[in-house]
Design an enzyme around this catalytic site. Structure first.
Site, mmCIF file in Angstrom:
data_model
loop_
_atom_site.group_PDB
_atom_site.id
_atom_site.type_symbol
_atom_site.label_atom_id
_atom_site.label_comp_id
_atom_site.label_asym_id
_atom_site.label_seq_id
_atom_site.Cartn_x
_atom_site.Cartn_y
_atom_site.Cartn_z
ATOM 1 N N LYS A 208 -2.934 -7.742 -0.674
ATOM 2 C CA LYS A 208 -3.351 -8.672 0.805
ATOM 3 C C LYS A 208 -2.470 -7.673 2.186
ATOM 4 C CE LYS A 208 -1.505 -12.544 3.051
ATOM 5 N NZ LYS A 208 -0.659 -14.259 3.316
ATOM 6 N N PHE B 119 6.171 -14.067 -5.389
ATOM 7 C CA PHE B 119 5.689 -14.733 -5.547
ATOM 8 C C PHE B 119 3.609 -15.637 -6.049
ATOM 9 C CE2 PHE B 119 3.059 -19.324 -3.670
ATOM 10 C CZ PHE B 119 3.632 -20.668 -4.403
ATOM 11 N N GLN B 120 3.072 -15.620 -7.146
ATOM 12 C CA GLN B 120 2.124 -15.947 -7.271
ATOM 13 C C GLN B 120 1.467 -14.977 -7.966
ATOM 14 O OE1 GLN B 120 0.045 -18.383 -4.885
ATOM 15 N NE2 GLN B 120 0.394 -20.419 -5.597
ATOM 16 N N GLU C 172 -11.112 -23.250 -10.191
ATOM 17 C CA GLU C 172 -11.685 -22.160 -10.193
ATOM 18 C C GLU C 172 -12.668 -22.041 -11.325
ATOM 19 O OE1 GLU C 172 -8.871 -22.592 -9.176
ATOM 20 O OE2 GLU C 172 -7.735 -21.801 -7.117
ATOM 21 N N MET D 234 -19.434 -32.506 -32.402
ATOM 22 C CA MET D 234 -20.164 -30.839 -33.381
ATOM 23 C C MET D 234 -18.835 -31.017 -34.273
ATOM 24 S SD MET D 234 -21.972 -28.546 -34.003
ATOM 25 C CE MET D 234 -23.422 -27.906 -33.116
#
Ligand SMILES: Cc1ncc(C[n+]2csc(CCOP(=O)(O)OP(=O)(O)O)c2C)c(N)n1
Length: 618
Positions: free
Chosen positions: A192, A142-143, A80, A507
């Site tokens: 959802k 969940f999630q 993602e 760097m």
């Protein structure tokens, strides 16, 4: 909220601040469909042609109607974070709103870094996330992650939608907010069950955004005052920031610069806003800016800041920054003005309008016989510019990273788009490639996000398929997001990647060299403390094999005499992504440098070399 403050809505993508070319269908009134279908329709009506995303349970309802959309292309990324940076790269290269999508919980939290990145760099993106069912919110389902809470400080605005009837309007509002005023990321988190519920779809919708009224028209009195100060100044500098690119004000900037004859500096976020080849251009200011640009600001008596924010990387130690300068500060975001440096003349407005009005006011000053005399200033500026040009040393028998980047810039030219990671290679890409056009240098300026280059280049190539797009990446950065090479190969997105492979976190190593007595703690990427040459001995991973494994063409170049031929070979491949492993010297450093926390007066043109400003201060 008054009626006129309620924009009857959009195609927001075709508003002044963005330029998608969705062809709006005839307005529909109350077509029955699911919330998820309404989401996809709203995205279509908003002119979205591409979504970078990754599915999962909570966002699954949205993925089903997506399959039927003939107007929205969904590109399945590999992480993602890649979707978020791709949306950002797409937005930076096109000026349109970039869109990314993810599921709830870990899918959404994987978007946090690119959202924070877009927020720091004022990039318009809309992130859509699925959320658990509305009844389960707050139960540690969940999630479940409170992504609205998490992203509150790193979005321009965010929404939680739990009612299907709100989906279309919220999407319209999200695009409007992302693309107007000071652009930025907007997150829309949709439960959802709201996507699964039945609703009726109407478009256009009426936006409901009380209090959101960005000011674009600058105040005439402030503009006149600024023009008067420009005419009176002896040592003015036009300090140009990323806001000029966001406002598409580069043509106006050129008019103003040529009219006044004042020198121009372009920040890391504004590279390409003013042609590097233009004689009025002194280059980039800041920690790794040119001596001429840094010193011009430092010794100026009038700074005209246009869409810039006096970032610490530009000002150095703020209390000693440009001590004799008066400040005209123009920005679309009033919160920026006098945030770091007090403005003598604050101007709130869109940079295109500000610069246009300012040019007209300067013309009026000229007509009244008040023309700034900067001859003495230019003779000092020319002296610094000639005496301290950007440069680098090559170590015999090794490949200089600056040379590689310079040659890519020369061979690919100013029409190409360059996206970088974060580190030395980023600074060299800002210094040694000549930018002539807006939207051609994409990087993570504010957040400094390693891993930005490959997915951002992917997004840019999707948005501007006709352009050559080079990702110029470090070997450290590349290992953070190179999985998106698979996305590029599978979806016919033929970007070119130059891995500037110095075998180290260059760097950070540079700072260890300069400030930590050359104690190289955990910066060697090949596991060899203190190794003195590039990553040529131990290839872990082998970037050529890695490219091959991802369906890309892998090339390697280890010597200066092969550089041009290798770049040209990469340029000739247009049917697959190309990765070039440039094995370069490890000890190259980025110069000039203002060490962190010090005054810009302490600039070093090269190691141990303080410039001689001819005023006894060296
Ligand atoms: C996500 C993230 N982690 C850590 C850093 C700190 N950091 C800044 S530059 C840099 C080194 C980058 O190394 P590399 O990609 O090899 O580029 P180079 O400097 O060698 O050109 C690091 C670790 C960062 N900017 N971003």
């Amino acid at each position: 909220m008054t009626e006129q403050a309620r924009p009857a809505a959009p195609s927001p993508q075709s508003s002044a601040a963005s330029h998608n070319h969705g062809s709006p269908r005839a307005a529909t009134a109350g077509t029955p469909m699911s919330g998820a279908q309404a989401l996809i329709r709203a995205l279509e009506e908003s002119g979205v042609d591409t979504i970078f995303g990754y599915p999962g349970g909570a966002i699954l309802p949205a993925y089903d109607p997506l399959l039927d959309s003939d107007r929205v292309r969904h590109i399945l990324v590999r992480h993602e974070q890649g979707a978020g940076h791709a949306a950002t790269g797409y937005a930076q290269a096109t000026g349109k709103v970039g869109v990314c999508m993810a599921t709830s919980g870990p899918g959404a939290t994987n978007l946090v870094t690119p959202i924070a990145d877009a927020h720091m760099d004022s990039v318009p993106i809309v992130a859509i996330t699925g959320q658990v069912n509305s009844g389960a919110i707050g139960t540690d389902a969940f999630q479940e992650a409170d992504i609205v809470g998490i992203t509150m400080p790193i979005t321009k605005h965010n929404f939680l939608v739990t009612d299907a009837a709100d989906i279309a309007r919220t999407i319209a509002e999200a695009f409007h907010i992302a693309s107007t005023g000071r652009p930025g990321p907007v997150l829309v988190d949709i439960a959802k069950d709201a996507m699964q519920a039945a609703t009726s779809f109407r478009w256009p919708v009426e936006l409901d955004l009380p209090g959101y009224r960005p000011v674009s028209k600058p105040h005439a009195k402030q503009i006149r005052e600024a023009a008067r100060m420009i005419a009176e100044a002896r040592r003015p500098v036009l300090y140009v920031g990323g806001g000029v690119l966001k406002a598409r004000a580069t043509a106006q900037l050129r008019v103003l610069a040529e009219l006044t004859g004042a020198p121009v500096v372009t920040t890391l976020m504004a590279r390409g806003a003013f042609p590097d080849s233009h004689p009025l251009h002194l280059g980039m200011p800041g920690m790794h800016g040119t001596v001429a640009a840094v010193t011009a600001l430092q010794k100026s008596d009038l700074i005209i800041a246009l869409g810039a924010r006096f970032d610490d990387r530009v000002t150095g130690k703020l209390s000693s920054f440009a001590p004799d300068a008066k400040v005209v500060h123009a920005d679309i975001d009033p919160a920026e003005i006098s945030k770091n440096r007090i403005a003598d003349v604050p101007i709130v407005g869109d940079c295109a309008e500000v610069i246009t009005d300012l040019a007209a006011a300067v013309r009026a000053e000229h007509a009244a016989g008040r023309v700034g005399d900067y001859a003495a200033w230019w003779s000092a500026l020319e002296g610094w510019r000639t005496k301290y040009p950007l440069g680098y040393e090559s170590v015999k028998g090794t490949l200089a990273p600056q040379y590689v980047i310079e040659r890519i810039g020369k061979i690919a030219g100013p029409e190409a788009i360059y996206a970088t990671g974060v580190g030395q290679h980023q600074m060299w890409a800002a210094q040694f490639i000549g930018y002539e056009n807006p939207g051609t240098f994409l990087n993570s300026g504010g957040a400094g996000t390693m891993g930005y280059a490959v997915p951002a280049a992917m997004g840019a190539k999707v948005g501007r398929p006709e352009a050559t797009v080079w990702a110029i990446d470090g070997d450290g950065c590349f290992q953070m997001t190179n999985q998106e090479l698979a996305t590029c190969a599978i979806n016919d997105i033929p970007i070119k990647v130059a891995v500037i492979n110095n075998g180290t976190l260059g760097m950070v190593r540079q700072w260890q060299t300069l400030f930590y007595n050359q104690r190289y703690s955990n910066t060697s990427l090949d596991g060899r403390a203190g190794a003195s040459s590039g990553g040529s001995q131990r290839r872990i991973p082998d970037f050529v094999k890695l490219a091959d494994a991802h369906g890309c063409i892998g090339l390697r170049c280890e010597s200066p005499d092969q550089v041009d031929a290798t770049i040209e070979k990469a340029m000739a491949i247009n049917d697959a992504p190309v990765v070039v492993d440039f094995v370069v010297h490890q000890d190259a450093m980025v110069w000039p440098m203002v060490p962190a926390g010090l005054s810009n007066d302490e600039i070093l043109a090269a190691r141990g070399q303080r410039p001689d400003f001819g005023d006894g201060e060296e």
